[in-house]
Design a protein around this motif. Structure first.
Motif, PDB file in Angstrom:
ATOM      1  N   CYS A  10      -9.767  -8.301  11.525  1.00 58.28           N
ATOM      2  CA  CYS A  10      -8.635  -7.419  11.780  1.00 58.28           C
ATOM      3  C   CYS A  10      -7.849  -7.997  12.957  1.00 58.28           C
ATOM      4  O   CYS A  10      -8.362  -8.049  14.067  1.00 58.28           O
ATOM      5  N   LEU A  16      -4.581  -1.485  13.577  1.00 55.92           N
ATOM      6  CA  LEU A  16      -5.084  -1.412  12.205  1.00 55.92           C
ATOM      7  C   LEU A  16      -6.531  -0.943  12.146  1.00 55.92           C
ATOM      8  O   LEU A  16      -7.349  -1.330  12.974  1.00 55.92           O
ATOM      9  N   ALA A  32      -6.445  -2.813   5.045  1.00 56.77           N
ATOM     10  CA  ALA A  32      -6.426  -2.101   6.321  1.00 56.77           C
ATOM     11  C   ALA A  32      -5.315  -1.058   6.296  1.00 56.77           C
ATOM     12  O   ALA A  32      -4.409  -1.112   5.462  1.00 56.77           O
ATOM     13  N   THR A  33      -5.428  -0.091   7.200  1.00 59.93           N
ATOM     14  CA  THR A  33      -4.438   0.982   7.301  1.00 59.93           C
ATOM     15  C   THR A  33      -3.923   1.048   8.733  1.00 59.93           C
ATOM     16  O   THR A  33      -4.705   0.935   9.680  1.00 59.93           O
ATOM     17  N   ALA A  34      -2.601   1.213   8.872  1.00 57.98           N
ATOM     18  CA  ALA A  34      -2.021   1.392  10.209  1.00 57.98           C
ATOM     19  C   ALA A  34      -2.605   2.669  10.813  1.00 57.98           C
ATOM     20  O   ALA A  34      -2.690   3.694  10.141  1.00 57.98           O
ATOM     21  N   ILE A  73      -1.976  -4.201   4.031  1.00 56.50           N
ATOM     22  CA  ILE A  73      -1.932  -3.094   4.990  1.00 56.50           C
ATOM     23  C   ILE A  73      -1.151  -1.929   4.410  1.00 56.50           C
ATOM     24  O   ILE A  73      -0.067  -2.118   3.844  1.00 56.50           O
ATOM     25  N   LEU A  94       4.325  -3.106  13.804  1.00 56.22           N
ATOM     26  CA  LEU A  94       2.964  -3.531  14.130  1.00 56.22           C
ATOM     27  C   LEU A  94       3.072  -4.857  14.886  1.00 56.22           C
ATOM     28  O   LEU A  94       2.712  -5.916  14.370  1.00 56.22           O
ATOM     29  N   THR A  97       0.257  -7.369  15.140  1.00 57.67           N
ATOM     30  CA  THR A  97      -0.213  -7.885  13.853  1.00 57.67           C
ATOM     31  C   THR A  97       0.748  -8.919  13.286  1.00 57.67           C
ATOM     32  O   THR A  97       0.334 -10.025  12.918  1.00 57.67           O
TER      33      THR A  97
END
Ligand SMILES: [Zn+2]
Length: 208
Positions: A10, A16, A32-34, A73, A94, A97
């Motif tokens: 990650c 995330l 992955a999720t914010a 994401i 993000l 990221t």
């Protein structure tokens, strides 16, 4: 998956939450999720928690044991409830990221930048491919030109470094706009920086 949240898989655990990993030949897919509960509107800076919609954003990431890795994401759009704000709906950022609209993570872009500055576009793309980093010559040159634009801000556009004169120069074609107008990108392969972006592919311009 909490134990994996801080995993190197990650890129930015504060932004995330890691949901899962699966192998989809020939690459590894990390989902992955914010995770931020409150996000700031890029227009007015006010905090928002009201979600408008969700969508999936795909980013190329650093390879894992030679395998290509894609990060998928789930990102959200938010409402801005400030009445005079010009952004009624905005997409969450993000920044740790990936850059906005980027197709790869910030750390994958950094890796391509190092490769491009050492080898130029074509040879750099061959090394990137062998390492499992997605990066065609045009993509490497795109990363380099973004770095050049950022470091050239506030100068006359050519920078002091260019005047010292590179000994080993990488020369690549460069598309200013996809498939439309071609220029030339010059990379100092010894000192590892972009010397200049030329407006065309003419020999006279390069010699000048
Ligand atoms: Zn706003």
């Amino acid at each position: 998956m909490d134990a994996l949240t801080a995993s190197p898989l990650c890129p930015a655990p504060l932004e995330l939450q890691l949901d899962g990993i699966h192998f989809a030949a020939p690459e590894l897919v990390v989902t992955a999720t914010a995770r931020q509960h409150v996000v700031a509107c890029p227009g007015c800076g006010h905090a928002s928690t009201r979600v408008h919609s969700r969508y999936r954003r795909t980013l190329a990431d650093l390879p894992w044991h030679g395998l290509r890795v894609h990060l998928e994401i789930q990102v959200r759009r938010f409402f801005c409830d400030v009445s005079d704000c010009r952004r009624q709906i905005f997409t969450e950022r993000l920044p740790k990221t990936a850059a906005l609209y980027a197709r790869r993570t910030a750390r994958a872009a950094s890796a391509l930048e190092v490769i491009g500055l050492a080898l130029g576009g074509r040879a750099g793309a061959r090394l990137a491919e062998a390492l499992g980093l997605a990066g065609a010559p045009a993509e490497i040159l795109s990363v380099l030109s973004a770095v050049h634009a950022a470091t050239d801000e506030g100068t006359d556009g050519h920078g002091d470094r260019a005047r010292a004169g590179p000994r080993v120069l990488g020369v690549d074609d460069w598309a200013w706009r996809k498939g439309q107008r071609y220029g030339t990108i010059l990379v100092d392969l010894e000192r590892h920086h972009v010397v200049d972006l030329l407006p065309d592919r003419e020999l006279n311009t390069l010699v000048a």
